[in-house]
Enzyme design. Structure first.
Site, PDB file in Angstrom:
ATOM      1  N   GLY A  21       0.767  -1.236   0.000  1.00 17.15           N
ATOM      2  CA  GLY A  21       0.000   0.000   0.000  1.00 17.15           C
ATOM      3  C   GLY A  21       0.803   1.294   0.000  1.00 17.15           C
ATOM      4  CD  GLU A  76       0.865  -9.233   1.779  1.00 10.02           C
ATOM      5  OE1 GLU A  76       0.672 -10.396   2.142  1.00 10.02           O
ATOM      6  OE2 GLU A  76      -0.043  -8.382   1.704  1.00 10.02           O
ATOM      7  N   PRO A  77       4.733  -5.128  -0.898  1.00  4.61           N
ATOM      8  CG  PRO A  77       6.929  -4.354  -1.212  1.00  4.61           C
ATOM      9  CD  PRO A  77       6.122  -5.417  -0.496  1.00  4.61           C
ATOM     10  N   GLY A  78       3.620  -3.589  -3.913  1.00  4.83           N
ATOM     11  CA  GLY A  78       3.469  -3.757  -5.354  1.00  4.83           C
ATOM     12  C   GLY A  78       3.705  -2.422  -6.025  1.00  4.83           C
ATOM     13  NE  ARG A  79      -0.827   2.091  -5.520  1.00  5.61           N
ATOM     14  CZ  ARG A  79      -1.959   2.020  -6.238  1.00  5.61           C
ATOM     15  NH1 ARG A  79      -2.022   2.625  -7.393  1.00  5.61           N
ATOM     16  NH2 ARG A  79      -3.004   1.365  -5.787  1.00  5.61           N
ATOM     17  NE  ARG A 121      -3.937   3.238 -10.497  1.00  7.28           N
ATOM     18  CZ  ARG A 121      -3.773   4.469 -10.090  1.00  7.28           C
ATOM     19  NH1 ARG A 121      -3.341   5.392 -10.926  1.00  7.28           N
ATOM     20  NH2 ARG A 121      -4.026   4.812  -8.858  1.00  7.28           N
ATOM     21  CE1 TYR A 156      -9.659   1.305  -8.178  1.00  7.80           C
ATOM     22  CE2 TYR A 156      -7.686   1.567  -9.500  1.00  7.80           C
ATOM     23  CZ  TYR A 156      -8.576   0.765  -8.820  1.00  7.80           C
ATOM     24  OH  TYR A 156      -8.357  -0.585  -8.798  1.00  7.80           O
ATOM     25  CB  CYS A 213     -17.610   2.684 -28.249  1.00  6.01           C
ATOM     26  SG  CYS A 213     -16.911   2.714 -29.885  1.00  6.01           S
ATOM     27  CE1 TYR A 252      -2.719  -3.528  -8.159  1.00  6.17           C
ATOM     28  CE2 TYR A 252      -1.458  -1.589  -7.543  1.00  6.17           C
ATOM     29  CZ  TYR A 252      -1.904  -2.862  -7.267  1.00  6.17           C
ATOM     30  OH  TYR A 252      -1.530  -3.472  -6.101  1.00  6.17           O
TER      31      TYR A 252
HETATM   32  C1  LIG Z   1      -2.990  -5.440  -3.590  1.00  7.00           C
HETATM   33  C2  LIG Z   1      -2.378  -5.989  -2.373  1.00  7.00           C
HETATM   34  C3  LIG Z   1      -1.080  -5.632  -1.999  1.00  7.00           C
HETATM   35  C4  LIG Z   1      -0.247  -4.658  -2.777  1.00  7.00           C
HETATM   36  O1  LIG Z   1      -0.686  -3.353  -2.712  1.00  7.00           O
HETATM   37  P1  LIG Z   1       0.207  -2.180  -3.326  1.00  7.00           P
HETATM   38  O2  LIG Z   1      -0.552  -0.965  -3.144  1.00  7.00           O
HETATM   39  O3  LIG Z   1       0.428  -2.489  -4.743  1.00  7.00           O
HETATM   40  O4  LIG Z   1       1.483  -2.164  -2.542  1.00  7.00           O
HETATM   41  C5  LIG Z   1      -0.560  -6.206  -0.882  1.00  7.00           C
HETATM   42  N1  LIG Z   1      -1.252  -7.100  -0.145  1.00  7.00           N
HETATM   43  C6  LIG Z   1      -2.502  -7.468  -0.479  1.00  7.00           C
HETATM   44  C7  LIG Z   1      -3.203  -8.456   0.357  1.00  7.00           C
HETATM   45  C8  LIG Z   1      -3.101  -6.922  -1.589  1.00  7.00           C
HETATM   46  O5  LIG Z   1      -4.351  -7.275  -1.912  1.00  7.00           O
END
Ligand SMILES: *Cc1c(COP(=O)(O)O)cnc(C)c1O
Length: 429
Positions: free
Chosen positions: A239, A273-276, A312, A316, A355, A384
């Site tokens: 997050g 659990e970093p993604g973004r 996005r 959002y 469209c 994303y």
């Molecule tokens: C989506 C998600 C993440 C990653 O969130 P980011 O904003 O991309 O860091 C981590 N943990 C869980 C359980 C998620 O669903």
């Protein structure tokens, strides 16, 4: 920090001119910078180093095999939310990569697949799921390690569609009931409640929610241990926010400052659990202007990237900086300038060919006058973006390219018309 910068009014990704990539691979095109990807992973690794964290790259942000492989090569495990993502993580990661599995609706087949493939932890989101995992594990004669995902019930902290820790969302176990649920599986032969998990939402631009969440987490871990559960893992989710508008994101150390005390106090293994945070600023979407037109007193730039490539803004109300790849004169000096009334710019809606009135990348955006064939860069599109791309309007999904210093490699080819119908069965032919 990222590796996208203008040199002599030409946008570069590392040492490669973006215009060259567009000419070579076509548009729309996702371009990723390897240096930026690794930089952000390392920033988290360094900020949390004293806790020796397990950093599970969240595959749903961008699941491309080459990007996931890069993460694995640099020491990351994976956070997955489906059997399909689990498969991706296994395909891309080193064989000993740790995989955590979250999501509110894991099927028995997915649970079994994860157990067969040595899942490190299930993040459990309901009482029924906990017992379903126990039952599958029993049938297989194995012990499943689970972390109970708690919804810590914190004040709103981000967009309503991506806030996962306010009361009433579908995620996790209510903080009031998590202990009762845990009590029900004390001594279970096939379940080990090894951890506590929370994922607060995303993107989060303040460290305060992590402080509040971690404090609640410490209390719960104490109680779980009193029940007899050997809790050894604190998973604080992902997050962490990124730079979409200006330099608004926090450094990873700001989050570490609030999370590390809880790790120390509990003696737990930290999982993140970093993604973004890792991939968001490491990618741009490159498009080409097809037409411009004025209608209803508005100026439209119709370019070849659409909501099916980057949803996005539609989903959002997200803001992505946009600027020509080779602007004639003005180049914004500060990221914040992309929102400013720069002299010589006019307000324009940047839309795609799909469209839907909801198909737009930006509304009333100050941009230089644009012409047919000009290239645009949509910044901070690495997370994303492609992960949420679809074939709506029978549009072929974009190609993806990874830039490493002065070289570039295709990491996903552009789809073809044949790909569009490949899974269909034309049974009435
Ligand atoms: C989506 C998600 C993440 C990653 O969130 P980011 O904003 O991309 O860091 C981590 N943990 C869980 C359980 C998620 O669903």
């Amino acid at each position: 920090m990222d590796h996208f910068a203008y040199r002599n009014r030409s946008l570069y990704c590392d040492d490669v001119p973006v215009a060259e990539l567009a000419a070579h691979y076509g548009t729309p095109l996702y371009v990723y910078s390897e240096a930026t990807l690794v930089h952000h992973l390392k920033q988290i690794q360094d900020a949390f180093a004293e806790a020796k964290p397990i950093i599970c790259y969240s595959i749903k942000a961008n699941g491309n095999l080459s990007i996931a492989r890069l993460m694995g090569q640099h020491g990351a495990g994976f956070d997955v939310t489906s059997g399909g993502e689990f498969y991706r993580a296994m395909k891309a990661g080193p064989s000993d990569a740790k995989i955590v599995f979250a999501g509110v609706g894991k099927s028995d087949a997915e649970i079994q697949f994860a157990l067969e493939n040595k899942v490190y932890l299930f993040d459990v989101e309901s009482e029924q799921e906990l017992h379903a995992i126990g039952a599958v594990a029993e049938k297989m004669g194995v012990v499943a390690n689970v972390a109970l995902r708690v919804n810590p019930d914190l004040p709103p902290k981000t967009h309503v569609k991506t806030d996962t820790s306010v009361k009433g969302v579908k995620f996790g176990l209510d903080i009031e009931t998590v202990l009762d649920v845990a009590k029900g599986v004390v001594g279970h032969k096939n379940l080990c409640v090894a951890g506590l998990h929370m994922h607060l939402g995303s993107p989060i631009l303040s460290a305060e929610p992590y402080k509040q969440g971690a404090e609640k987490g410490v209390k719960l871990i104490t109680e779980l241990r009193k029940q007899g559960h050997n809790v050894t893992v604190l998973n604080m989710g992902g997050g962490f926010g990124i730079h979409y508008r200006k330099q608004e994101a926090l450094h990873a150390s700001a989050f570490a400052k609030e999370i590390l005390p809880a790790v120390k106090e509990t003696g737990c293994q930290l999982v993140l659990e970093p993604g973004r945070f890792i991939v968001g600023n490491a990618g741009i979407l490159v498009s080409r202007v097809v037409f411009t037109k004025e209608t209803g007193g508005k100026r439209y730039v119709i370019q070849d990237a659409a909501m099916n490539d980057l949803i996005r803004p539609t989903l959002y109300d997200s803001f992505h900086r946009i600027w020509p790849v080779t602007p004639k004169d003005t180049v914004p000096e500060q990221p914040a300038d992309y929102e400013a009334d720069i002299p010589g710019t006019i307000k324009q809606d940047v839309v795609g060919p799909v469209c839907e009135s909801g198909d737009f990348l930006a509304k009333a955006r100050n941009l230089p006058e644009l012409h047919r064939g000009e290239l645009l860069a949509v910044f901070s599109a690495g997370a994303y973006g492609m992960a949420m791309a679809s074939n709506y309007n029978a549009r072929c999904r974009a190609a993806e390219v990874l830039v490493t210093g002065g070289t570039h490699r295709l990491i996903r080819r552009r789809e073809t018309y044949t790909d569009l119908v490949a899974a269909e069965v034309d049974c009435l032919k």
